[in-house]
Design a protein around this motif. Structure first.
Motif, PDB file in Angstrom:
ATOM      1  N   SER A  78       0.854  -1.183   0.000  1.00  0.00           N
ATOM      2  CA  SER A  78       0.000   0.000   0.000  1.00  0.00           C
ATOM      3  C   SER A  78       0.891   1.234   0.000  1.00  0.00           C
ATOM      4  CB  SER A  78      -0.948  -0.001   1.210  1.00  0.00           C
ATOM      5  OG  SER A  78      -0.238  -0.244   2.408  1.00  0.00           O
ATOM      6  N   VAL A  79       0.332   2.355  -0.496  1.00  0.00           N
ATOM      7  CA  VAL A  79       1.140   3.556  -0.699  1.00  0.00           C
ATOM      8  C   VAL A  79       0.380   4.789  -0.218  1.00  0.00           C
ATOM      9  CG1 VAL A  79       2.455   4.920  -2.360  1.00  0.00           C
ATOM     10  CG2 VAL A  79       2.055   2.471  -2.799  1.00  0.00           C
ATOM     11  N   MET A  80       1.035   5.596   0.606  1.00  0.00           N
ATOM     12  CA  MET A  80       0.517   6.919   0.949  1.00  0.00           C
ATOM     13  C   MET A  80       1.385   7.942   0.251  1.00  0.00           C
ATOM     14  SD  MET A  80      -0.002   8.819   4.630  1.00  0.00           S
ATOM     15  CE  MET A  80      -0.365  10.588   4.682  1.00  0.00           C
ATOM     16  N   LEU A  81       0.795   8.651  -0.709  1.00  0.00           N
ATOM     17  CA  LEU A  81       1.535   9.629  -1.488  1.00  0.00           C
ATOM     18  C   LEU A  81       1.723  10.929  -0.712  1.00  0.00           C
ATOM     19  CD1 LEU A  81      -0.230   9.135  -4.942  1.00  0.00           C
ATOM     20  CD2 LEU A  81       1.956   8.165  -4.194  1.00  0.00           C
ATOM     21  N   GLN A  82       2.674  11.732  -1.174  1.00  0.00           N
ATOM     22  CA  GLN A  82       2.909  13.044  -0.564  1.00  0.00           C
ATOM     23  C   GLN A  82       1.727  13.976  -0.816  1.00  0.00           C
ATOM     24  OE1 GLN A  82       6.565  14.781  -1.865  1.00  0.00           O
ATOM     25  NE2 GLN A  82       6.397  16.560  -0.558  1.00  0.00           N
ATOM     26  N   ASP A  83       1.152  13.898  -2.010  1.00  0.00           N
ATOM     27  CA  ASP A  83       0.002  14.717  -2.367  1.00  0.00           C
ATOM     28  C   ASP A  83      -1.271  13.976  -1.947  1.00  0.00           C
ATOM     29  OD1 ASP A  83      -1.933  16.322  -3.418  1.00  0.00           O
ATOM     30  OD2 ASP A  83      -1.300  16.148  -5.514  1.00  0.00           O
ATOM     31  N   VAL A  84      -1.950  14.472  -0.938  1.00  0.00           N
ATOM     32  CA  VAL A  84      -3.140  13.794  -0.424  1.00  0.00           C
ATOM     33  C   VAL A  84      -4.416  14.505  -0.863  1.00  0.00           C
ATOM     34  CG1 VAL A  84      -1.970  12.763   1.539  1.00  0.00           C
ATOM     35  CG2 VAL A  84      -2.963  15.053   1.776  1.00  0.00           C
ATOM     36  N   SER A  85      -4.321  15.370  -1.870  1.00  0.00           N
ATOM     37  CA  SER A  85      -5.505  16.054  -2.365  1.00  0.00           C
ATOM     38  C   SER A  85      -6.415  15.049  -3.072  1.00  0.00           C
ATOM     39  CB  SER A  85      -5.126  17.187  -3.325  1.00  0.00           C
ATOM     40  OG  SER A  85      -4.385  16.682  -4.423  1.00  0.00           O
ATOM     41  N   VAL A  86      -7.714  15.327  -3.046  1.00  0.00           N
ATOM     42  CA  VAL A  86      -8.711  14.468  -3.676  1.00  0.00           C
ATOM     43  C   VAL A  86      -9.463  15.302  -4.696  1.00  0.00           C
ATOM     44  CG1 VAL A  86     -10.749  13.027  -3.297  1.00  0.00           C
ATOM     45  CG2 VAL A  86      -8.910  13.065  -1.606  1.00  0.00           C
ATOM     46  N   ALA A  87      -9.604  14.773  -5.908  1.00  0.00           N
ATOM     47  CA  ALA A  87     -10.191  15.550  -6.999  1.00  0.00           C
ATOM     48  C   ALA A  87     -11.713  15.588  -6.964  1.00  0.00           C
ATOM     49  CB  ALA A  87      -9.720  14.991  -8.339  1.00  0.00           C
ATOM     50  N   PHE A  88     -12.321  14.639  -6.260  1.00  0.00           N
ATOM     51  CA  PHE A  88     -13.781  14.565  -6.245  1.00  0.00           C
ATOM     52  C   PHE A  88     -14.281  14.522  -4.800  1.00  0.00           C
ATOM     53  CE2 PHE A  88     -12.357  12.559 -10.169  1.00  0.00           C
ATOM     54  CZ  PHE A  88     -13.073  13.288 -11.113  1.00  0.00           C
ATOM     55  N   SER A  89     -15.566  14.811  -4.661  1.00  0.00           N
ATOM     56  CA  SER A  89     -16.180  14.862  -3.345  1.00  0.00           C
ATOM     57  C   SER A  89     -16.512  13.447  -2.864  1.00  0.00           C
ATOM     58  CB  SER A  89     -17.449  15.715  -3.406  1.00  0.00           C
ATOM     59  OG  SER A  89     -18.072  15.764  -2.160  1.00  0.00           O
ATOM     60  N   PHE A  90     -15.916  13.068  -1.708  1.00  0.00           N
ATOM     61  CA  PHE A  90     -16.221  11.790  -1.076  1.00  0.00           C
ATOM     62  C   PHE A  90     -16.360  12.018   0.432  1.00  0.00           C
ATOM     63  CE2 PHE A  90     -13.816  10.351  -4.820  1.00  0.00           C
ATOM     64  CZ  PHE A  90     -14.629   9.317  -5.286  1.00  0.00           C
ATOM     65  N   LEU A  91     -17.187  11.212   1.055  1.00  0.00           N
ATOM     66  CA  LEU A  91     -17.193  11.203   2.506  1.00  0.00           C
ATOM     67  C   LEU A  91     -15.914  10.538   3.000  1.00  0.00           C
ATOM     68  CD1 LEU A  91     -20.870  10.198   3.388  1.00  0.00           C
ATOM     69  CD2 LEU A  91     -19.875  12.494   3.227  1.00  0.00           C
ATOM     70  N   VAL A  92     -15.447  10.965   4.163  1.00  0.00           N
ATOM     71  CA  VAL A  92     -14.198  10.438   4.706  1.00  0.00           C
ATOM     72  C   VAL A  92     -14.249   8.921   4.828  1.00  0.00           C
ATOM     73  CG1 VAL A  92     -12.846  10.307   6.840  1.00  0.00           C
ATOM     74  CG2 VAL A  92     -13.450  12.536   5.869  1.00  0.00           C
ATOM     75  N   ARG A  93     -15.335   8.384   5.324  1.00  0.00           N
ATOM     76  CA  ARG A  93     -15.407   6.930   5.491  1.00  0.00           C
ATOM     77  C   ARG A  93     -15.316   6.214   4.154  1.00  0.00           C
ATOM     78  NH1 ARG A  93     -17.699   2.066   6.789  1.00  0.00           N
ATOM     79  NH2 ARG A  93     -17.315   1.377   8.941  1.00  0.00           N
ATOM     80  N   ASP A  94     -15.861   6.823   3.099  1.00  0.00           N
ATOM     81  CA  ASP A  94     -15.775   6.220   1.769  1.00  0.00           C
ATOM     82  C   ASP A  94     -14.330   6.177   1.281  1.00  0.00           C
ATOM     83  OD1 ASP A  94     -18.511   5.897   1.741  1.00  0.00           O
ATOM     84  OD2 ASP A  94     -18.883   7.783   0.682  1.00  0.00           O
ATOM     85  N   VAL A  95     -13.571   7.221   1.610  1.00  0.00           N
ATOM     86  CA  VAL A  95     -12.163   7.244   1.206  1.00  0.00           C
ATOM     87  C   VAL A  95     -11.395   6.117   1.902  1.00  0.00           C
ATOM     88  CG1 VAL A  95     -10.015   8.566   1.278  1.00  0.00           C
ATOM     89  CG2 VAL A  95     -12.165   9.715   0.701  1.00  0.00           C
ATOM     90  N   VAL A  96     -11.630   5.961   3.193  1.00  0.00           N
ATOM     91  CA  VAL A  96     -10.948   4.893   3.937  1.00  0.00           C
ATOM     92  C   VAL A  96     -11.380   3.527   3.412  1.00  0.00           C
ATOM     93  CG1 VAL A  96     -10.541   3.894   6.220  1.00  0.00           C
ATOM     94  CG2 VAL A  96     -10.746   6.387   5.954  1.00  0.00           C
ATOM     95  N   GLU A  97     -12.631   3.416   3.040  1.00  0.00           N
ATOM     96  CA  GLU A  97     -13.151   2.154   2.507  1.00  0.00           C
ATOM     97  C   GLU A  97     -12.451   1.758   1.206  1.00  0.00           C
ATOM     98  OE1 GLU A  97     -17.502   0.071   1.472  1.00  0.00           O
ATOM     99  OE2 GLU A  97     -17.344   2.244   1.838  1.00  0.00           O
ATOM    100  N   MET A  98     -11.933   2.734   0.471  1.00  0.00           N
ATOM    101  CA  MET A  98     -11.202   2.431  -0.761  1.00  0.00           C
ATOM    102  C   MET A  98     -10.003   1.510  -0.494  1.00  0.00           C
ATOM    103  SD  MET A  98     -11.229   6.170  -2.620  1.00  0.00           S
ATOM    104  CE  MET A  98     -12.774   7.020  -2.933  1.00  0.00           C
ATOM    105  N   GLY A  99      -9.468   1.603   0.710  1.00  0.00           N
ATOM    106  CA  GLY A  99      -8.353   0.732   1.047  1.00  0.00           C
ATOM    107  C   GLY A  99      -8.737  -0.732   1.122  1.00  0.00           C
TER     108      GLY A  99
END
Length: 276
Positions: A78-99
């Motif tokens: 898994s990778v955490m990039l330096q740029d943590v910007s998100v281009a689209f609107s997501f709920l925080v839990r949805d972003v974590v769920e992507m993992g």
């Protein structure tokens, strides 16, 4: 767990990483340090399989990330990039769920909710779970990105400047989480500019300079005044005590501003004063 052999990377005809070799052991944190433009982020992308090699080889466990299907690779690293910007609107839990997506339709999927909740709690983002990630601060987005990485639960984890946007509380907490991953058996590689943080949380260091390995080894062998001062082109004092290693750069003296800048600033101030 991670073996890097004679890796070189060219971008647009320019060699960015040149003949880099090192091994990151299971259960350890390996820090990648070096000045801006040293090739750290480029190397990390190649280790993760996200950038092609010009020559050399990378081995993640028994896998070559350059030829492994993306879904299979996502279950290994898994990778955490330096740029943590998100281009689209997501709920925080949805972003974590992507993992958790690499584990869809596997036995691991039954643990999704439990793991997502645990990742949110570990990063202090549970209270943000129903908020739009687009409205969060940079430090909050970084913690959500770390939660996504934790939720992915891979044996190899890459972090690129994970704490750059965080305040000191969450810097230390997040570095502690990275350290804990290693203690539980993960192989961790982290790019850090904060040398004191690297000294405190890393087991081994790979110091890059202009794309090559300037020094590699444990913290004590790499963090010396001579090595760091040479690599960074600035006087750096390294103090070693029973409490650990402390890195202190010499403070810059005034005098770097060009006379035209100072004259222009003085003129602007004088004019403003005259108008009053």
């Amino acid at each position: 767990m991670l073996k890097v052999t004679d890796v070189s990377i060219d971008i647009a005809g320019k060699r960015i990483v040149d003949n880099v070799s090192f091994t990151a052991r299971t259960g350890t944190v390996t820090g990648l340090i070096g000045p801006n433009g040293a090739g750290k982020s480029t190397l990390l992308s190649a280790l993760a399989g996200d950038m092609p090699l010009s020559s050399g080889a990378v081995q993640l466990e028994d896998t070559d990330p350059q030829i492994t299907p993306v879904k299979d690779l996502a279950r290994i690293r898994s990778v955490m990039l330096q740029d943590v910007s998100v281009a689209f609107s997501f709920l925080v839990r949805d972003v974590v769920e992507m993992g958790r997506r690499p584990w869809a339709r596997t036995e691991q999927a039954a643990l999704d909710d439990e793991i997502i909740d645990a990742a949110l709690e570990a990063t202090g983002t549970t209270h943000l779970m129903d908020r739009d990630i687009m409205v969060l601060s940079g430090g909050e987005r970084a913690r959500v990105a770390m939660a996504r990485v934790l939720a992915q639960r891979t044996p190899i984890v890459f972090f690129d400047e994970p704490t750059a946007a965080m305040d000191i509380h969450y810097q230390e907490k997040s570095l502690g989480l990275i350290r804990e991953l290693a203690l539980h058996g993960a192989t961790v590689v982290v790019v850090l500019h904060d040398l004191n943080a690297a000294a405190a949380y890393c087991d081994s260091i790979v110091c890059l300079d202009q794309g090559t390995v300037a020094a590699a080894g444990d913290v004590d062998s790499v963090f010396t005044s001579d090595i760091l001062s040479k690599v960074y082109g600035w006087p750096i004092e390294v103090t070693k005590t029973t409490a650990g290693v402390h890195i202190a750069p010499r403070r810059a003296e005034p005098g770097a501003l060009h006379h035209s800048l100072i004259t222009s600033a003085s003129w602007a101030n004088s004019e403003a004063t005259a108008q009053q």
